[in-house]
Design an enzyme around this catalytic site. Structure first.
Site, PDB file in Angstrom:
ATOM      1  CD  GLU A 239     -76.305 -29.366 123.196  1.00  0.00           C
ATOM      2  OE1 GLU A 239     -75.658 -28.380 122.797  1.00  0.00           O
ATOM      3  OE2 GLU A 239     -75.893 -30.539 123.094  1.00  0.00           O
ATOM      4  CG  ASP A 241     -77.298 -25.838 121.434  1.00  0.00           C
ATOM      5  OD1 ASP A 241     -77.068 -26.112 122.622  1.00  0.00           O
ATOM      6  OD2 ASP A 241     -76.869 -26.501 120.478  1.00  0.00           O
ATOM      7  CD  GLU A 244     -73.903 -23.968 120.219  1.00  0.00           C
ATOM      8  OE1 GLU A 244     -72.811 -24.402 120.625  1.00  0.00           O
ATOM      9  OE2 GLU A 244     -74.662 -24.613 119.490  1.00  0.00           O
ATOM     10  CG  HIS A 255     -78.664 -30.575 119.520  1.00  0.00           C
ATOM     11  ND1 HIS A 255     -77.967 -31.006 118.411  1.00  0.00           N
ATOM     12  CD2 HIS A 255     -78.292 -29.284 119.706  1.00  0.00           C
ATOM     13  CE1 HIS A 255     -77.211 -30.028 117.952  1.00  0.00           C
ATOM     14  NE2 HIS A 255     -77.394 -28.970 118.715  1.00  0.00           N
TER      15      HIS A 255
END
Length: 806
Positions: A239, A241, A244, A255
């Site tokens: 993942e 990101d 956010e 991640h």
């Protein structure tokens, strides 16, 4: 008016009930899916060309019911699966289906509205959305040695809410296999992320229905609560990101996973559990950049006082830089830059504690692991490096990832990991890295955000999405150069220099340097092999450190084995202060004879002989001198250079550098990072002045016995001598357990019971009103026809159509 009010309440119940639904595996036929259009551009050579793209909604937001009927596959109270539909995992997957949604449903019921070259998603009904390439496949983005740009407007998003844009390595066809899953990407199946969500349907298995139970999770208030229920299996994948954020703070986080593509996990050891300190196959915490947390509280926020004014739209440019500037190189750096009103706004520099870095690199992630480790009861763990770090994420970007949009809140964790002044009741806001944003500890619960949404709409708009060659998607035309090689990177604590160090692991204790041939041949806990999935799963714990005098210290010193130096105006320290010196791997002779334990920077890595002379030639605690970065000017570094003039850097000026003026939120020097060691404290027990009086293990008791001047009485029943010191415990879950299915899991029973009561009350009011109107107007219509008018024409959110018509 009464009828309209009742219908509105019913609609709300229907929409919320969609959050109970599972990831269906069969495509229904009662409603065709119409995807939301989306404008995307690919750029190269100074020009951008449009690409076909659209958006679909995650299957979790669709009603899951029996094939050809209207019976829920999951019981209405969420306690389990309906045995009449779901006898076993495979038959359940074949017997349950979901239906499509048209544009009217997307905009009117789910709050998804197309805008110019983008999409607006409204809270609270906004679902998780995936970008499509064709009508049946997700669009795959390959971004290594590329950049990704988008515009965003999050001016209405308050504390506790999260507008997210990110990539996950889910399958392009949504896991459609023609048998257990015929819905596929078209209807939004196949989700996974680094939190290993326990989806209700598992690829290749069917319904995740065995051991369907609630499970314990700890909330920020330190309470263990039962959440769920959920099945035993999770779906893990890498993942990335990109953002956010809300109007107060933002974070972008890497991640990695040590597996390729999707991985089906089962059990805490495999899936990971933050509360139990088990990493699993993916780094749930990740290595991320939050400007507020890293020392720039005035960089991102609403108003002209901030560098990026979130009360107005702005552009985000993310660049994925490789080690050699080619597509074949490893991912070595991720940079983010902002543009607002045509002005380029660079990412701010981190606090001096983190070497004033301005991008995510391996040295930054290693340094942050130790600098922000505040839990004295746990050893330092570098899950990020253990699970592959940036190179692993680069391989995922090479394979291709799917773009995801969402807007959500979290009643369990209150999104404190993103914007809170601290994330756990045991945190001390003065500790490094604890503050994530300006939002209060008790702010951000669901009821508060729902109330704000009723007063004023809450939504996020993503638009003008572009991807392509570095320097091609925005006014930012510069192409970043590959970061310096590891050899010239600023030294980081050897405790996080990598689990490839030759020092013994936590499991092996204080083993001598000369290991058996079998042990030498085995891969270390953090080594990265060509087949990561074949590696044995071992706890990623920093090896035990040694004291200044060479004696062994406890495995878990209160602030980690090797805190990093911090510029300070304090008086010069004693000549030897290894606990705080910027450390590098300690050179070791290749001989098989046992070698004395290294000074406090515990993990020792074998270094090439050409890098440094034998360790005996360096003052104890100054073994980092051969890799001196020549940047640190604190008293520790200066003393070491003075005592070891053969190093690569000249001696320091006569006057130590003054402490930089850090933002007010920056943590003050603590015993963990102070340059001057209290002369009365035993090496390895420097944390005693901030003893929490809670720990009763042998390490804590030994330190208290040797340092009776601390704030606590002796063991075994240690207690504060005066006032209790603040507890320090890190609670940093990137995805709260209450939404372990990725944001739309089964809701708590109380919520479902309340909505059921609302539905019953609304139905009763409607019936009474209709009966009175029939008497007054002698209407010929019956109650079912009136109910049909207030219900949606397409059965998108109903929980049981037969019961509702009754």
């Amino acid at each position: 008016r009464t009828v309209n009010l009742a219908c509105s309440v019913l609609r709300l119940c229907f929409v919320l009930s969609a959050a109970w639904s599972a990831t269906a595996q069969q495509a229904g036929g009662s409603k065709n899916e119409v995807h939301v259009p989306l404008g995307i551009s690919r750029c190269a050579g100074g020009a951008c060309s449009p690409e076909a793209a659209s958006i679909t909604m995650d299957s979790n937001w669709r009603w899951l019911h029996s094939a050809g009927g209207f019976k829920n596959c999951v019981k209405k109270d969420g306690s389990g699966w309906d045995s009449g539909v779901c006898a076993d995992p495979a038959s359940c997957a074949k017997s349950c289906q979901i239906d499509g949604a048209d544009m009217k449903a997307y905009t009117g019921s789910y709050g998804v509205t197309p805008v110019n070259n983008g999409v607006r998603i409204a809270f609270p009904n906004g679902p998780r959305l995936y970008v499509m390439d064709t009508d049946t496949t997700y669009k795959i983005f390959k971004l290594k040695n590329r950049e990704f740009t988008f515009d965003v407007d999050l001016s209405t998003i308050p504390c506790g809410a999260n507008a997210a844009l990110y990539f996950v390595e889910m399958p392009q066809n949504g896991g459609m296999d023609g048998s257990l899953n015929t819905a596929g990407a078209k209807l939004g199946t196949g989700y996974c992320d680094a939190q290993c969500p326990h989806m209700q349907f598992i690829p290749g298995h069917g319904a995740n229905m065995e051991s369907w139970t609630k499970h314990p999770a700890k909330n920020p208030d330190g309470q263990w609560l039962q959440v769920g229920p959920q099945g035993p299996r999770g779906v893990c994948c890498a993942e990335m990101d990109i953002m956010e954020a809300n109007r107060h703070t933002t974070a972008w986080t890497v991640h990695p996973c040590d597996t390729q593509k999707q991985h089906i996990c089962q059990g805490d050891e495999d899936c990971g559990n933050v509360d139990k300190h088990l990493p699993g196959v993916c780094d749930k915490m990740g290595c991320g950049w939050n400007p507020y947390r890293l020392g720039s509280p005035k960089f991102f926020g609403a108003g002209a006082a901030f560098s990026v004014d979130t009360s107005r739209p702005f552009t985000v440019v993310t660049q994925f830089v490789t080690s050699d500037g080619t597509d074949q190189g490893d991912l070595a750096e991720i940079r983010q830059t902002y543009v607002q009103d045509g002005k380029i706004i660079p990412n701010p520099k981190a606090e001096p504690l983190l070497n004033s870095a301005d991008s995510i690199t391996t040295p930054l992630c290693d340094r942050m692991t130790v600098a922000y480790h505040t839990n004295k009861s746990e050893p330092v763990r570098n899950d990020f490096k253990q699970l592959g770090g940036l190179p692993s994420m680069g391989r995922a970007l090479d394979r291709g990832m799917v773009l995801v949009f969402s807007i959500w809140d979290d009643d369990f964790g209150r999104m404190l990991w993103l914007d809170g002044e601290y994330t756990s009741v045991k945190d001390d806001p003065k500790d490094p890295g604890v503050r994530r944003g300006p939002c209060g500890f008790h702010a951000g619960n669901d009821a508060e955000i729902q109330a704000k949404a009723k007063q004023s709409p809450i939504s996020v708009t993503f638009s003008n999405i572009k991807h392509g060659a570095l320097g091609s998607t925005s006014v930012l035309k510069s192409v970043p150069k590959p970061p310096p090689s590891a050899a010239s990177s600023p030294a980081v604590p050897s405790s996080v220099e990598g689990a490839n160090a030759t020092a013994p692991t936590a499991a092996s204790g204080h083993a001598p340097a000369a290991a058996s041939a079998a042990a030498a041949a085995a891969p270390s806990a953090g080594s990265v092999t060509s087949n990561p999935s074949s590696m044995p799963r071992q706890p990623n714990v920093a090896p035990a450190p040694a004291g200044i005098d060479g004696t062994a210290l406890p495995l878990a010193t209160p602030y980690g084995p090797a805190p990093m130096p911090q510029p300070s105006s304090a008086a010069a320290t004693p000549a030897v202060a290894p606990v705080l010196a910027p450390s590098s791997p300690v050179p070791q002779a290749p001989a098989a004879a046992p070698v004395a334990a290294a000074p406090v920077a515990a993990p020792v890595a074998a270094a090439p002989a050409a890098v440094a002379p034998p360790a005996a030639s360096w003052t104890v605690g100054c073994e980092w001198i051969p890799k001196d970065n020549c940047l640190d000017t604190n008293s520790v570094a200066c003393n070491c250079r003075k005592l070891n003039p053969s190093g690569p850097c000249p001696q320091c000026p006569s006057t130590a550098a003054a402490t930089p003026n850090l933002p007010s939120m920056a943590p003050v020097a603590t015993p963990a990072l102070a340059v001057t060691l209290p002369p009365t404290m035993t090496p390895g027990c420097e944390w005693i002045p901030r003893d929490n009086c809670q720990d009763s293990n042998a390490v804590a008791c030994s330190c208290r016995a040797k340092n009776p001047s601390g704030p606590c009485t002796a063991c075994p029943n240690s207690r504060p001598k005066q006032a209790a010191a603040s507890l320090q415990r890190k609670f940093d879950g990137h995805s709260p357990p209450s939404i372990a299915d990725g944001g739309a899991g089964v809701q708590p029973f109380a919520l479902r019971a309340g909505m059921a009561a609302l539905a019953v009350a609304a139905t009763f009011v409607t019936v009474v009103s209709l009966w009175r109107q029939r008497r007054l107007r002698a209407a010929e219509s019956d109650i079912s026809s009136v109910m049909q008018e207030c219900l949606p024409r397409q059965n998108l959110w109903a929980t049981d159509e037969e019961t509702l018509l009754e």
